[in-house]
Design an enzyme around this catalytic site. Structure first.
Site, mmCIF file in Angstrom:
data_model
loop_
_atom_site.group_PDB
_atom_site.id
_atom_site.type_symbol
_atom_site.label_atom_id
_atom_site.label_comp_id
_atom_site.label_asym_id
_atom_site.label_seq_id
_atom_site.Cartn_x
_atom_site.Cartn_y
_atom_site.Cartn_z
ATOM 1 N N HIS A 36 -9.652 100.109 -46.482
ATOM 2 C CA HIS A 36 -10.821 99.193 -45.665
ATOM 3 C C HIS A 36 -11.908 100.444 -45.772
ATOM 4 O O HIS A 36 -11.758 101.408 -46.218
ATOM 5 C CB HIS A 36 -10.752 99.856 -43.637
ATOM 6 N N ASP A 70 -11.834 103.079 -44.599
ATOM 7 C CA ASP A 70 -11.024 104.309 -44.354
ATOM 8 C C ASP A 70 -11.161 105.599 -45.617
ATOM 9 O O ASP A 70 -11.019 106.508 -45.627
ATOM 10 C CB ASP A 70 -9.853 103.686 -44.879
ATOM 11 N N GLU A 85 -1.403 86.548 -47.308
ATOM 12 C CA GLU A 85 -0.673 87.510 -46.745
ATOM 13 C C GLU A 85 -0.109 86.264 -46.220
ATOM 14 O O GLU A 85 0.235 85.109 -45.685
ATOM 15 C CB GLU A 85 -1.512 88.071 -45.897
ATOM 16 N N ASP A 140 2.919 90.695 -38.714
ATOM 17 C CA ASP A 140 3.105 91.789 -39.601
ATOM 18 C C ASP A 140 4.202 92.414 -39.613
ATOM 19 O O ASP A 140 4.383 93.758 -39.667
ATOM 20 C CB ASP A 140 1.757 93.209 -39.399
HETATM 21 C C1 XUL Z 1 -5.628 91.122 -40.192
HETATM 22 C C2 XUL Z 1 -5.497 91.239 -41.728
HETATM 23 C C3 XUL Z 1 -6.090 92.755 -42.674
HETATM 24 C C4 XUL Z 1 -6.508 92.536 -43.859
HETATM 25 C C5 XUL Z 1 -7.524 94.199 -44.312
HETATM 26 O O1 XUL Z 1 -4.634 90.361 -40.448
HETATM 27 O O2 XUL Z 1 -4.330 91.290 -42.673
HETATM 28 O O3 XUL Z 1 -5.086 94.174 -42.645
HETATM 29 O O4 XUL Z 1 -5.391 92.358 -44.656
HETATM 30 O O5 XUL Z 1 -9.157 93.675 -43.825
HETATM 31 MN MN MN Z 2 -3.593 91.380 -44.547
#
Ligand code: XUL
Ligand code: MN
Length: 350
Positions: free
Chosen positions: A49, A52, A210, A250
């Site tokens: 980020h 970060d 993701e 996650d």
């Molecule tokens: C949120 C997510 C974040 C992004 C990065 O769900 O996955 O961590 O990957 O900003």
């Molecule tokens: Mn993510």
């Protein structure tokens, strides 16, 4: 030709374990300490980020931000680490309570654009041309609060500003259907790719898929990846797992549904993911119950599972699979895949 796999994660993946119902349970590790752990865990890439990379960047001038990022780049070089991408953290500032690029307040939108440009500066100073946009608050809690057509127009305008600001920058949109918002405007890979086509340079807009976000949208992550690959838009991934439709978990890659994870690995390998420099990013949180001294295992274990699934996938007999597909014997195909997942030696943990 097969995939070439290098692994990355973001420093936020080593964290203190707070959740909406309880405080932190592990001590905060400094960025320096986290950086020192990457190689030992088997990782060569760092995802950032913007804050970060350059803490407290709102208080710094653009020149100071670039100087801080340049110092960090030297530090990464020392560790033999590569910055994969930078993502503007637009969801924590009081100005972006109601979103950034799609906020109703012009001042909030202006701040979001300014911060995105600073993120691009950081990316360039860290030696990467990739910006990731997780459009966290670009959505609504209340449908009537924003106009969905205007919201998409505003997202296009924002992307155009970024593409225009730096003619080299590539933007990977990370779709997610909900959380923190009730509904977001770019919930899936299809939305993200279509959004890119509305911009001044679609060739520089791709996706970061993701696994958990696809599952939250009710979709199969490997099918989302296939869609992106067919558009030549799969520029990075955030692998993890998710146990049904609930908060974004996650979880460790493969920990809920090994076959679903297998199919992501198999697809990435089949389409030689990584051969053009793409990274295998993991976006995984250690469970809150994990003791501090054991709270990086989720990262090493996810990489381990990825590589084990790769081994299994490569050990399968492609001609046999083709024959089963040819005779439409999908029952036998199913058994063959499940056997592949079951009949492998167990590997003791480190
Ligand atoms: C949120 C997510 C974040 C992004 C990065 O769900 O996955 O961590 O990957 O900003
Ligand atoms: Mn993510």
């Amino acid at each position: 030709m097969a995939g070439i796999f290098r692994f990355s994660f973001g420093p936020w993946n080593i964290h203190e374990g707070a959740d909406p119902f309880g405080p932190t349970v592990r001590p905060t590790l400094s960025f320096e300490t986290k950086l020192g752990q990457y190689k030992a865990l088997g990782f060569d890439g760092v995802q950032f980020h913007d804050d970060d990379a350059v803490p407290n960047l709102n208080a710094l001038s653009p020149q100071q931000i670039i100087a801080a990022a340049t110092t960090l780049k030297a530090r990464l070089d020392d560790e033999g680490l590569t910055a994969e991408f930078v993502a503007p953290r637009l969801w924590e500032d009081p100005r972006t309570i109601d979103g950034g690029y799609t906020a109703n307040a012009p001042a909030a939108r202006a701040y979001a654009l300014e911060r995105s440009q600073r993120s691009i500066d950081i990316a360039r100073a860290l030696g990467t041309d990739l910006l990731v946009l997780w459009l966290a608050r670009e959505g609504t809690y209340v449908r009537e609060a924003k106009d969905s057509k205007v919201a998409v127009d505003r997202l296009v305008e924002a992307l155009n500003v970024m593409l225009d600001y730096d003619p080299q920058i590539r933007i990977a949109i990370e779709p997610k259907p909900n959380e923190p918002m009730d509904h977001t405007y770019i919930p899936t890979t299809g939305h993200a790719i279509a959004l890119g086509h509305l911009t001044i340079d679609p060739s520089r807009v791709g996706v970061n898929i993701e696994s958990a976000h696809a599952i939250l949208a009710g979709l199969d992550p490997s099918d989302e990846m296939g869609f992106a690959l067919a558009h030549d838009k799969l520029w990075t991934v955030h692998l993890n797992d998710q146990n049904g439709l609930k908060f974004d978990q996650d979880k460790t890659f493969g920990s809920v549904d090994l076959r679903r994870a297998f199919n992501q690995v198999r697809l990435l390998d089949a389409y030689h993911y990584g051969s053009r420099g793409e990274w295998v990013g993991l976006d995984i949180k250690a469970m809150r119950s994990q003791p501090a001294e054991l709270a990086t295992k989720h990262l090493a274990n996810s990489r381990h599972i990825f590589l084990r699934l790769l081994e299994i996938s490569r050990s399968l007999d492609d001609a046999h699979i083709a024959a089963l597909v040819g005779s439409r014997d999908y029952e036998e195909l199913e058994r063959y895949i499940l056997d592949g997942l079951l009949c492998t030696p167990r590997v003791p943990t480190a």
